[in-house]
Write a protein that holds these residues in place. Structure first.
Motif, PDB file in Angstrom:
ATOM      1  N   GLU A   8       0.823  -1.213   0.000  1.00 39.14           N
ATOM      2  CA  GLU A   8       0.000   0.000   0.000  1.00 39.14           C
ATOM      3  C   GLU A   8       0.852   1.255   0.000  1.00 39.14           C
ATOM      4  N   GLN A   9       2.059   1.137   0.575  1.00 42.90           N
ATOM      5  CA  GLN A   9       2.982   2.275   0.576  1.00 42.90           C
ATOM      6  C   GLN A   9       3.854   2.290  -0.683  1.00 42.90           C
ATOM      7  N   LEU A  10       3.527   1.384  -1.616  1.00 46.78           N
ATOM      8  CA  LEU A  10       4.203   1.296  -2.929  1.00 46.78           C
ATOM      9  C   LEU A  10       5.687   0.965  -2.810  1.00 46.78           C
ATOM     10  N   GLU A  11       6.060   0.248  -1.729  1.00 45.55           N
ATOM     11  CA  GLU A  11       7.459  -0.152  -1.553  1.00 45.55           C
ATOM     12  C   GLU A  11       7.652  -1.542  -2.158  1.00 45.55           C
ATOM     13  N   PHE A  12       7.489  -1.617  -3.478  1.00 45.91           N
ATOM     14  CA  PHE A  12       7.502  -2.908  -4.163  1.00 45.91           C
ATOM     15  C   PHE A  12       8.854  -3.605  -4.062  1.00 45.91           C
ATOM     16  N   GLY A  13       9.930  -2.818  -4.154  1.00 45.52           N
ATOM     17  CA  GLY A  13      11.264  -3.420  -4.075  1.00 45.52           C
ATOM     18  C   GLY A  13      11.505  -4.075  -2.728  1.00 45.52           C
ATOM     19  N   ARG A  25       9.450  -7.366  -2.583  1.00 50.28           N
ATOM     20  CA  ARG A  25      10.057  -8.422  -3.416  1.00 50.28           C
ATOM     21  C   ARG A  25      11.315  -8.982  -2.747  1.00 50.28           C
ATOM     22  N   GLU A  26      12.133  -8.091  -2.214  1.00 51.73           N
ATOM     23  CA  GLU A  26      13.363  -8.506  -1.533  1.00 51.73           C
ATOM     24  C   GLU A  26      13.042  -9.359  -0.308  1.00 51.73           C
ATOM     25  N   ALA A  27      12.064  -8.928   0.479  1.00 51.90           N
ATOM     26  CA  ALA A  27      11.707  -9.663   1.699  1.00 51.90           C
ATOM     27  C   ALA A  27      11.136 -11.037   1.363  1.00 51.90           C
ATOM     28  N   LEU A  28      10.331 -11.122   0.312  1.00 56.30           N
ATOM     29  CA  LEU A  28       9.764 -12.424  -0.066  1.00 56.30           C
ATOM     30  C   LEU A  28      10.850 -13.384  -0.548  1.00 56.30           C
ATOM     31  N   ARG A  29      11.852 -12.858  -1.222  1.00 56.05           N
ATOM     32  CA  ARG A  29      12.967 -13.723  -1.633  1.00 56.05           C
ATOM     33  C   ARG A  29      13.694 -14.264  -0.402  1.00 56.05           C
ATOM     34  N   GLU A  30      13.897 -13.399   0.590  1.00 55.42           N
ATOM     35  CA  GLU A  30      14.572 -13.836   1.815  1.00 55.42           C
ATOM     36  C   GLU A  30      13.729 -14.863   2.567  1.00 55.42           C
ATOM     37  N   ARG A  31      12.433 -14.632   2.629  1.00 58.03           N
ATOM     38  CA  ARG A  31      11.542 -15.591   3.284  1.00 58.03           C
ATOM     39  C   ARG A  31      11.639 -16.952   2.616  1.00 58.03           C
ATOM     40  N   GLU A  32      11.673 -16.960   1.298  1.00 53.94           N
ATOM     41  CA  GLU A  32      11.772 -18.217   0.549  1.00 53.94           C
ATOM     42  C   GLU A  32      13.082 -18.943   0.849  1.00 53.94           C
ATOM     43  N   LEU A  33      14.184 -18.196   0.878  1.00 53.53           N
ATOM     44  CA  LEU A  33      15.484 -18.800   1.186  1.00 53.53           C
ATOM     45  C   LEU A  33      15.476 -19.446   2.572  1.00 53.53           C
ATOM     46  N   MET A  34      14.884 -18.751   3.541  1.00 52.29           N
ATOM     47  CA  MET A  34      14.847 -19.282   4.909  1.00 52.29           C
ATOM     48  C   MET A  34      14.020 -20.563   4.979  1.00 52.29           C
ATOM     49  N   LEU A  35      12.858 -20.550   4.343  1.00 50.21           N
ATOM     50  CA  LEU A  35      11.953 -21.696   4.404  1.00 50.21           C
ATOM     51  C   LEU A  35      12.538 -22.938   3.742  1.00 50.21           C
ATOM     52  N   THR A  36      13.281 -22.741   2.658  1.00 47.50           N
ATOM     53  CA  THR A  36      13.678 -23.883   1.833  1.00 47.50           C
ATOM     54  C   THR A  36      15.125 -24.299   2.000  1.00 47.50           C
ATOM     55  N   THR A  37      16.022 -23.367   2.256  1.00 44.84           N
ATOM     56  CA  THR A  37      17.460 -23.658   2.186  1.00 44.84           C
ATOM     57  C   THR A  37      18.222 -23.323   3.459  1.00 44.84           C
ATOM     58  N   LEU A  38      18.049 -22.103   3.958  1.00 44.43           N
ATOM     59  CA  LEU A  38      18.954 -21.616   5.002  1.00 44.43           C
ATOM     60  C   LEU A  38      18.550 -22.032   6.407  1.00 44.43           C
ATOM     61  N   VAL A  71      20.426  -9.415   3.599  1.00 40.45           N
ATOM     62  CA  VAL A  71      20.729  -8.398   2.589  1.00 40.45           C
ATOM     63  C   VAL A  71      21.444  -7.221   3.239  1.00 40.45           C
ATOM     64  N   MET A  72      20.962  -6.815   4.402  1.00 45.37           N
ATOM     65  CA  MET A  72      21.615  -5.717   5.128  1.00 45.37           C
ATOM     66  C   MET A  72      23.059  -6.063   5.460  1.00 45.37           C
ATOM     67  N   ALA A  73      23.267  -7.292   5.908  1.00 44.45           N
ATOM     68  CA  ALA A  73      24.618  -7.726   6.263  1.00 44.45           C
ATOM     69  C   ALA A  73      25.552  -7.672   5.058  1.00 44.45           C
ATOM     70  N   ALA A  74      25.076  -8.158   3.919  1.00 40.64           N
ATOM     71  CA  ALA A  74      25.900  -8.138   2.701  1.00 40.64           C
ATOM     72  C   ALA A  74      26.238  -6.702   2.305  1.00 40.64           C
ATOM     73  N   ASP A  75      25.266  -5.788   2.425  1.00 37.58           N
ATOM     74  CA  ASP A  75      25.511  -4.384   2.094  1.00 37.58           C
ATOM     75  C   ASP A  75      26.543  -3.768   3.043  1.00 37.58           C
TER      76      ASP A  75
END
Length: 572
Positions: A75-80, A83-96, A380-384
């Protein structure tokens, strides 16, 4: 064998801090700090992490426990960010971290006819398309009758239908601790109760930190090419100590949650409710609790011990009771916790409107700071942060690989889940106990149960907190870096929020178990119990006060478990 953060490791870590030179020294043992240490270590850098209190003792043990894309950020139009958070969620659920991060369903009750269903459905479709339905089910539309079958606790006039969607959740404190142990496994020096009291300089650049062991008062210098400030809501204080102005300011927003028994809300699913100010989550917690939260208000008082007020609790009860057929009361509350979000200070006066984006900056030669963001995007924050530090490092560091590095306990977890009945028979435990252990330790379960070899009494539950086995308390002290009673009751386990006694009734039994590992004298054991029970009393008293100032005064009156902490206010 994994690297232990136990008593023997602690002395070795001090010697390494004193004698070695590091590429990075990370300050702060929250999820961003431990994530930065893991990122740097797996790039082949020499890294040390120091934390003044305990791993995850601030914000990273007091979140909403969700790994989520942040549906409301659409709703706040923070699409990036979504998208970034959903990718991280997926990594945690499946791999990490599949042993720690689990899918969780939420019902969104619809209250407006005609426009709300298509409006919400379009948002959820975007959410699912961005990755929200990659390894969990996509949205499901329900009639009013279907929604009430899923959540019988709802008032019939509180909805006209509903939509179910999925996100993920985790025990934040355990996850943070496991990231730290994984960093140590890959060579990082990780040391808690180790406070930065001064920044070292060579000419115009930061060249390391002076640290104090708050358990015994000794100090040493730690040499480093770069210091990374990952202290969350303490970012500005550390910048002040360094004598440099930050590139951004951090603002603390208080979020309060309450914990109630599962039978008080009859439901097969969590809920997300829209409020006038933001959203309210009703989150299933373990098999027998709900977490209800959160609030979102400015906090300018004690950063270490934010206090929940009577007003905060009344607000949560009133919001959730708007939709419940059987209202919750104060008597239903098992636990309360308050945490501080480190938001980047912006123009808006409403903290719920501040961006959850993070910022990273090289604030001085040899000094990098990172703040903002949300728990889900810690990696992502850590990598940055490490990327930002690379300009002060000799040579060019390799790229981040933590998207391919499972946390300790992840490898082999799924196979062990399939073997839970066999494991239970082998160790003389009920299968549900083994599943509980697998979801806390993953494939480290054998290492945990090895602590009970020759001591069968350790496989028995704690008397006043039967959800936990005695061996888990022993392992918290021997391998997971717990140094005080508070560390075990509030973070390695969640007894402090899951039982109405908040840990006071099992403090003596837990202190006895921890004391055996850490070599506590009878006097130390009694002191630990006294300090913890004072904490519980202070928290209870603070939660009867209507306003922040009075609640803060009540909470701050309790003694610190780490009495050797130095007040650095006004220094630098």
């Amino acid at each position: 064998m994994t690297v232990s953060l136990g008593p023997a490791n602690r002395e070795e870590a001090w010697q390494r801090l004193s004698s070695e030179s590091f590429d990075l020294v990370v300050v702060g043992g929250g999820v961003v700090g431990v994530g930065t240490a893991l990122d740097a270590a797996t790039r082949g850098l020499r890294v040390a992490l120091v934390e003044a209190r305990d791993l995850g003792s601030g914000t990273s043990s007091r979140s909403s426990k969700l790994f989520h894309g942040g549906l409301r950020y659409l709703e706040q139009l923070e699409f990036g960010l979504v998208r970034e958070a959903l990718r991280e969620r997926e990594l945690m659920l499946t791999t990490l971290a599949p042993h720690l991060v689990k899918p969780v369903s939420f019902l969104y009750p619809l209250t407006h006819r005609i426009w709300e269903r298509p409006y919400t459905a379009s948002g959820l479709l975007l959410y699912d398309t961005m990755g929200g339905a990659r390894s969990v089910p996509g949205q499901k539309h329900l009639t009013k009758a279907g929604a009430l079958r899923m959540v019988p606790a709802l008032r019939r006039d509180a909805l006209i239908g509903g939509i179910r969607y999925y996100d993920a959740m985790a025990d934040d404190a355990r996850h943070t601790m496991m990231v730290a142990r994984t960093a140590a496994h890959y060579g990082a020096v990780v040391r808690t109760s180790t406070q930065v009291v001064e920044f070292l300089r060579e000419a115009d650049r930061v060249s390391g930190v002076r640290v104090r062991d708050v358990e015994n008062g000794r100090e040493t210098d730690v040499q480093a090419s770069v210091v990374v400030n990952c202290t969350g809501v303490w970012t500005d204080e550390l910048q002040h100590l360094a004598g440099s102005r930050g590139r951004f300011r951090v603002r603390a927003s208080k979020g309060v949650h309450i914990v109630v028994p599962r039978d008080r809300i009859v439901s097969e699913s969590g809920m997300i409710l829209r409020t006038e100010k933001s959203v309210l989550f009703v989150i299933p917690w373990r098999s027998n609790h709900w977490i209800v939260g959160t609030t979102d208000t400015d906090w300018n008082l004690d950063l270490a011990h934010p206090a929940a007020t009577r007003s905060d609790i009344d607000y949560l009860l009133s919001q959730v009771n708007n939709v419940l057929a059987t209202p919750l009361t104060h008597d239903d509350i098992e636990g309360v916790y308050a945490g501080l979000r480190p938001l980047l200070a912006g123009e808006s006066e409403e903290t719920s409107k501040l961006s959850r984006e993070h910022a990273v900056a090289r604030v001085a030669p040899g000094l990098v700071a990172i703040a903002g963001g949300k728990y889900t995007t810690y990696r992502v924050m850590a990598a940055d942060a490490v990327d930002a530090a690379s300009g002060d490092l000799p040579g060019r560091p390799r790229s981040s690989i933590t998207d391919k590095v499972p946390l300790l306990g992840a490898d082999g977890y799924h196979a062990l889940v399939n073997q839970a009945d066999h494991l239970a028979a082998r160790h003389g435990l009920h299968p549900y106990r083994v599943r509980h252990l697998l979801d806390r330790y993953g494939s480290l379960i054998g290492e945990v149960l090895a602590e009970a070899d020759g001591k069968p009494e350790l496989t028995k539950p704690l008397d006043a907190a039967p959800d936990y086995l005695k061996v888990e308390v022993v392992y918290a002290a021997s391998h997971e870096g717990a140094m005080h009673l508070e560390d075990v009751l509030a973070r390695r386990t969640r007894i402090s929020i899951e039982y109405p006694h908040r840990g006071a009734d099992c403090a003596e039994q837990v202190a006895e178990l921890v004391g055996e590992v850490l070599g506590w004298s009878p006097e130390t054991r009694a002191s630990e119990v006294r300090v913890y029970q004072a904490r519980v009393r202070a928290e209870r008293e603070s939660q009867t006060e209507p306003g922040d100032e009075d609640a803060d005064a009540r909470r701050s009156a309790a003694p610190e478990a780490r009495s050797g902490l130095v007040d650095l206010a006004g220094t630098g």
